[in-house]
Design an enzyme around this catalytic site. Structure first.
Site, short mmCIF file in Angstrom:
data_model
loop_
_atom_site.label_atom_id
_atom_site.label_comp_id
_atom_site.label_asym_id
_atom_site.label_seq_id
_atom_site.Cartn_x
_atom_site.Cartn_y
_atom_site.Cartn_z
N GLU A 106 0.86 -1.18 0.00
CA GLU A 106 0.00 0.00 0.00
C GLU A 106 0.89 1.22 0.00
O GLU A 106 1.94 1.22 0.66
CB GLU A 106 -0.88 0.07 1.26
CG GLU A 106 -2.06 -0.87 1.24
CD GLU A 106 -1.76 -2.16 1.97
OE1 GLU A 106 -0.71 -2.24 2.62
OE2 GLU A 106 -2.57 -3.10 1.85
N TYR A 118 7.82 2.13 -7.77
CA TYR A 118 7.15 0.83 -7.87
C TYR A 118 6.73 0.55 -9.32
O TYR A 118 6.85 -0.58 -9.80
CB TYR A 118 5.92 0.80 -6.95
CG TYR A 118 6.23 0.98 -5.49
CD1 TYR A 118 7.30 0.33 -4.89
CD2 TYR A 118 5.45 1.82 -4.69
CE1 TYR A 118 7.58 0.50 -3.54
CE2 TYR A 118 5.73 1.99 -3.34
CZ TYR A 118 6.80 1.34 -2.77
OH TYR A 118 7.07 1.51 -1.45
C1 LIG Z 1 10.52 6.12 -2.08
C2 LIG Z 1 12.01 5.97 -1.77
C3 LIG Z 1 12.21 4.70 -0.94
C4 LIG Z 1 12.79 5.85 -3.09
O1 LIG Z 1 14.13 5.54 -2.80
P1 LIG Z 1 15.31 5.98 -3.79
O2 LIG Z 1 16.52 5.20 -3.41
O3 LIG Z 1 15.43 7.45 -3.84
O4 LIG Z 1 14.72 5.45 -5.19
P2 LIG Z 1 15.52 5.14 -6.54
O5 LIG Z 1 16.73 5.99 -6.63
O6 LIG Z 1 15.70 3.67 -6.65
O7 LIG Z 1 14.45 5.66 -7.61
C5 LIG Z 1 13.80 4.82 -8.53
C6 LIG Z 1 12.84 5.62 -9.38
O8 LIG Z 1 11.78 6.12 -8.57
C7 LIG Z 1 11.39 7.43 -9.03
N1 LIG Z 1 11.70 8.42 -8.00
C8 LIG Z 1 12.24 8.20 -6.77
N2 LIG Z 1 12.36 9.36 -6.10
C9 LIG Z 1 11.88 10.34 -6.91
C10 LIG Z 1 11.75 11.75 -6.77
N3 LIG Z 1 12.14 12.39 -5.65
N4 LIG Z 1 11.20 12.44 -7.80
C11 LIG Z 1 10.79 11.82 -8.92
N5 LIG Z 1 10.91 10.48 -9.12
C12 LIG Z 1 11.44 9.75 -8.12
C13 LIG Z 1 12.20 7.70 -10.29
O9 LIG Z 1 11.49 7.17 -11.37
C14 LIG Z 1 13.45 6.86 -10.00
O10 LIG Z 1 14.15 6.51 -11.17
P3 LIG Z 1 15.18 7.58 -11.83
O11 LIG Z 1 16.02 8.13 -10.70
O12 LIG Z 1 15.96 6.72 -12.79
O13 LIG Z 1 14.33 8.61 -12.49
C15 LIG Z 1 12.55 7.22 -1.01
O14 LIG Z 1 12.16 8.39 -1.69
C16 LIG Z 1 12.05 7.34 0.43
O15 LIG Z 1 12.65 6.78 1.35
N6 LIG Z 1 10.95 8.07 0.62
C17 LIG Z 1 10.40 8.26 1.98
C18 LIG Z 1 9.76 7.00 2.51
C19 LIG Z 1 8.67 6.49 1.59
O16 LIG Z 1 7.89 7.25 1.02
N7 LIG Z 1 8.58 5.15 1.46
C20 LIG Z 1 7.59 4.50 0.64
C21 LIG Z 1 6.43 4.13 1.47
S1 LIG Z 1 5.18 3.28 0.52
#
Ligand SMILES: CC(C)(COP(=O)(O)OP(=O)(O)OC[C@H]1O[C@@H](n2cnc3c(N)ncnc32)[C@H](O)[C@@H]1OP(=O)(O)O)[C@@H](O)C(=O)NCCC(=O)NCCS
Length: 155
Positions: A106, A118
């Protein structure tokens, strides 16, 4: 960065909890996280490390033949460097090894960044849970990634 991903250890919980608090409106308590590691037989928790430093983590419950993601977070200073993707890929490998049919999660309807990650990983929206989050009454999007060829369990 020297990235490794491995099973979470109790000794890493303080660092995990710091990230958890910085990421979520309603963080899990450190005690709940501790119980996940020590008492929950269906839980699989991973940490991403830069050397010894915890920079991200995720958890999944193995429920019958499905994986349910419980949480995932990456330290703010390390985002957008593929770490979230790497942790999810590792969880998916773990799920396939355990012969799960797929993984579900979710995500807040407003959390477009997580939804983008995702979607890139092959998850698709399958429904909504109305007012799922107690804190803001926000809806959740239910996403699934199936491992079976036709996307359904048939035996
Ligand atoms: C969601 C989260 C885990 C992503 O982690 P991350 O290591 O930054 O993700 P990745 O670098 O693997 O990103 C993969 C893709 O996701 C998307 N993405 C991730 N962060 C993004 C941002 N800030 N803006 C736009 N796209 C984003 C992009 O498509 C990215 O690919 P790209 O960099 O080649 O464009 C991180 O932002 C986080 O910890 N957020 C706070 C906690 C949270 O929301 N958890 C999810 C709960 S359901």
């Amino acid at each position: 960065m020297n990235l490794t991903i491995d099973y979470m250890k109790v000794s890493q919980l303080d660092e995990v909890f710091e990230i958890e608090k910085s990421c979520f409106v309603t963080p899990w308590s450190e005690e709940s996280l501790r119980k996940e590691l020590s008492e929950n037989a269906v839980a699989v928790y991973l940490t991403a490390l830069d050397g010894e430093k915890v920079i991200g983590y995720a958890g999944m419950w193995h429920v019958v033949n499905e994986g349910h993601i419980t949480n995932i977070a990456v330290h703010e200073d390390y985002r957008r460097r593929g770490i979230g993707t790497a942790i999810m890929n590792r969880l998916m490998s773990e799920a396939k090894e355990r012969e799960m049919i797929g993984i579900t999660l979710e995500v807040r309807i407003s959390n477009l960044n997580a939804q983008r990650m995702y979607t890139k990983l092959g998850f698709r929206p399958e429904g909504f849970r109305k007012s799922y989050y107690d804190d803001t009454r926000e809806d959740a999007v239910i996403m699934w990634k199936y491992f079976t060829p036709d996307g359904h369990y048939y035996g």
